[in-house]
Design a protein around this motif. Structure first.
Motif, mmCIF file in Angstrom:
data_model
loop_
_atom_site.group_PDB
_atom_site.id
_atom_site.type_symbol
_atom_site.label_atom_id
_atom_site.label_comp_id
_atom_site.label_asym_id
_atom_site.label_seq_id
_atom_site.Cartn_x
_atom_site.Cartn_y
_atom_site.Cartn_z
ATOM 1 N N TYR A 35 0.722 -1.113 -0.212
ATOM 2 C CA TYR A 35 0.018 0.158 0.156
ATOM 3 C C TYR A 35 1.097 1.134 0.029
ATOM 4 O O TYR A 35 2.110 1.162 0.303
ATOM 5 C CB TYR A 35 -0.983 0.087 1.372
ATOM 6 C CG TYR A 35 -1.995 -1.098 1.323
ATOM 7 C CD1 TYR A 35 -1.857 -2.379 1.440
ATOM 8 C CD2 TYR A 35 -3.371 -0.366 1.050
ATOM 9 C CE1 TYR A 35 -2.861 -3.045 1.720
ATOM 10 C CE2 TYR A 35 -4.529 -1.192 0.873
ATOM 11 C CZ TYR A 35 -4.181 -2.664 1.335
ATOM 12 O OH TYR A 35 -5.320 -3.361 1.218
ATOM 13 N N PHE A 91 3.539 0.980 2.581
ATOM 14 C CA PHE A 91 3.496 0.096 3.599
ATOM 15 C C PHE A 91 3.473 -1.350 2.983
ATOM 16 O O PHE A 91 2.902 -1.602 2.180
ATOM 17 C CB PHE A 91 2.311 0.179 4.433
ATOM 18 C CG PHE A 91 2.311 1.458 4.900
ATOM 19 C CD1 PHE A 91 1.539 2.591 4.646
ATOM 20 C CD2 PHE A 91 2.988 1.491 6.158
ATOM 21 C CE1 PHE A 91 1.705 3.792 5.263
ATOM 22 C CE2 PHE A 91 3.079 2.707 7.070
ATOM 23 C CZ PHE A 91 2.335 3.899 6.669
ATOM 24 N N GLY A 105 3.850 -3.278 8.008
ATOM 25 C CA GLY A 105 5.197 -3.006 8.581
ATOM 26 C C GLY A 105 5.072 -1.421 8.966
ATOM 27 O O GLY A 105 4.147 -0.714 8.840
ATOM 28 N N GLY A 107 6.689 0.935 7.384
ATOM 29 C CA GLY A 107 6.608 1.959 6.232
ATOM 30 C C GLY A 107 7.927 2.126 5.591
ATOM 31 O O GLY A 107 9.092 2.303 6.503
ATOM 32 N N LYS B 42 5.567 6.087 12.420
ATOM 33 C CA LYS B 42 5.037 4.765 12.830
ATOM 34 C C LYS B 42 4.425 4.023 11.799
ATOM 35 O O LYS B 42 3.791 4.802 10.991
ATOM 36 C CB LYS B 42 4.442 4.413 13.901
ATOM 37 C CG LYS B 42 5.460 4.717 15.214
ATOM 38 C CD LYS B 42 6.870 3.935 15.561
ATOM 39 C CE LYS B 42 7.463 4.379 16.708
ATOM 40 N NZ LYS B 42 8.629 3.504 16.969
ATOM 41 N N GLY B 43 4.374 3.031 11.900
ATOM 42 C CA GLY B 43 3.487 1.884 10.824
ATOM 43 C C GLY B 43 1.930 2.023 11.338
ATOM 44 O O GLY B 43 1.778 2.693 12.391
ATOM 45 N N LEU B 44 1.324 1.333 10.550
ATOM 46 C CA LEU B 44 -0.171 0.929 10.925
ATOM 47 C C LEU B 44 -0.281 0.061 11.733
ATOM 48 O O LEU B 44 -0.054 -1.170 11.746
ATOM 49 C CB LEU B 44 -1.200 0.944 9.512
ATOM 50 C CG LEU B 44 -1.043 1.922 8.720
ATOM 51 C CD1 LEU B 44 -1.136 1.392 7.196
ATOM 52 C CD2 LEU B 44 -1.961 3.011 9.202
ATOM 53 N N PHE B 104 -9.174 2.357 2.988
ATOM 54 C CA PHE B 104 -9.050 3.080 4.035
ATOM 55 C C PHE B 104 -10.042 4.405 3.872
ATOM 56 O O PHE B 104 -10.220 5.103 2.794
ATOM 57 C CB PHE B 104 -7.615 3.524 3.767
ATOM 58 C CG PHE B 104 -6.788 2.666 4.589
ATOM 59 C CD1 PHE B 104 -6.497 1.562 3.652
ATOM 60 C CD2 PHE B 104 -6.122 2.636 5.701
ATOM 61 C CE1 PHE B 104 -5.399 0.573 4.176
ATOM 62 C CE2 PHE B 104 -4.974 1.814 6.225
ATOM 63 C CZ PHE B 104 -4.835 0.508 5.532
#
Lengths: 113, 114
Positions: A35, A91, A105, A107, B42-44, B104
């Motif tokens: 993504y 990502f 992750g 990113g 940071k990531g998701l 999203f």
């Protein structure tokens, strides 16, 4: 808790250069995704990958993009000739199966100059 | 088609007060819905998910969300905000039958005022 790890965390590249973003998914995951999130915009789907082939891809994922999982571990996204508009956070994600939770992750932030 | 709408691009609350982040969805099927949080750089991270079990879903860090089919909503709540809750929150719908794409929302930025 197992994590999806991505490298590099940040890369700056010149327009027209090739870029490879790497991801190490969680070991028991079977479906993999990329993504991207352009600054200030929505997170967008690029591609999904299962059984060593692309299962779905979006309009964004044109001929400049490719993915592979060459060694059964690393899952890579290659951009052959980067454009300014490729600047985004990318990502990697994975899951054990369709409909299950997808783990992302942290990113890779790509800046094309 | 599946989509989510996050009704507020930015929410600001005082520490210790309740948090409400609103999300409405549209889906052709019974949806799977998720809330993810993204802290700066940071990531998701998955907060919680709804997959047609209990309509009130409890997640990490004291967050919960209630699936209301009649209102097509999946709002995220927390009784008492903490400074560490300041982040971007995404409501996400999983594409249904045979698919595995996430859609999203545009995100809600939560600010917590000390």
């Amino acid at each position: 808790e197992p994590e999806v790890t991505q490298t590099p965390s940040h890369q700056v590249t010149q327009m027209g250069q090739e870029v490879i973003l790497r991801c190490v998914p969680i070991s028991n995951h079977l479906y993999f995704y990329w993504y991207r999130q352009i600054l200030g915009q929505k997170v967008e789907f690029l591609v999904s990958f299962y059984n060593n082939e692309i299962s779905e891809k979006s309009e964004i994922f044109d001929d400049q993009f490719s993915v592979e999982r060459p060694d059964g571990s690393n899952f890579t996204l290659k951009i052959r000739s980067t454009k300014l508009e490729d600047s985004a956070m990318y990502f990697c994600a994975g899951t054990t199966g369709v409909g299950n939770t997808i783990y992302f992750g942290e990113g890779s932030w790509l800046t094309v100059v | 088609a599946q989509s989510v709408t996050q009704l507020d691009s930015h929410v600001s609350v005082s520490e210790g007060t309740p948090v409400l982040l609103r999300c409405n969805y549209s889906s052709s099927y019974s949806p799977s819905l998720f809330w993810y949080v993204q802290h700066p750089n940071k990531g998701l991270q998955l907060l919680l998910k709804y997959t047609s079990a209990a309509t009130l879903v409890k997640g990490i860090n004291g967050f919960e969300a209630e699936f209301k089919k009649s209102e097509t909503s999946f709002h995220l709540t927390k009784p008492s905000a903490h400074m560490s809750d300041a982040a971007e929150y995404f409501c996400v719908v999983l594409r249904g039958w045979g698919g595995n794409q996430f859609y999203f929302g545009t995100g809600t930025s939560l600010t917590v005022i000390p």
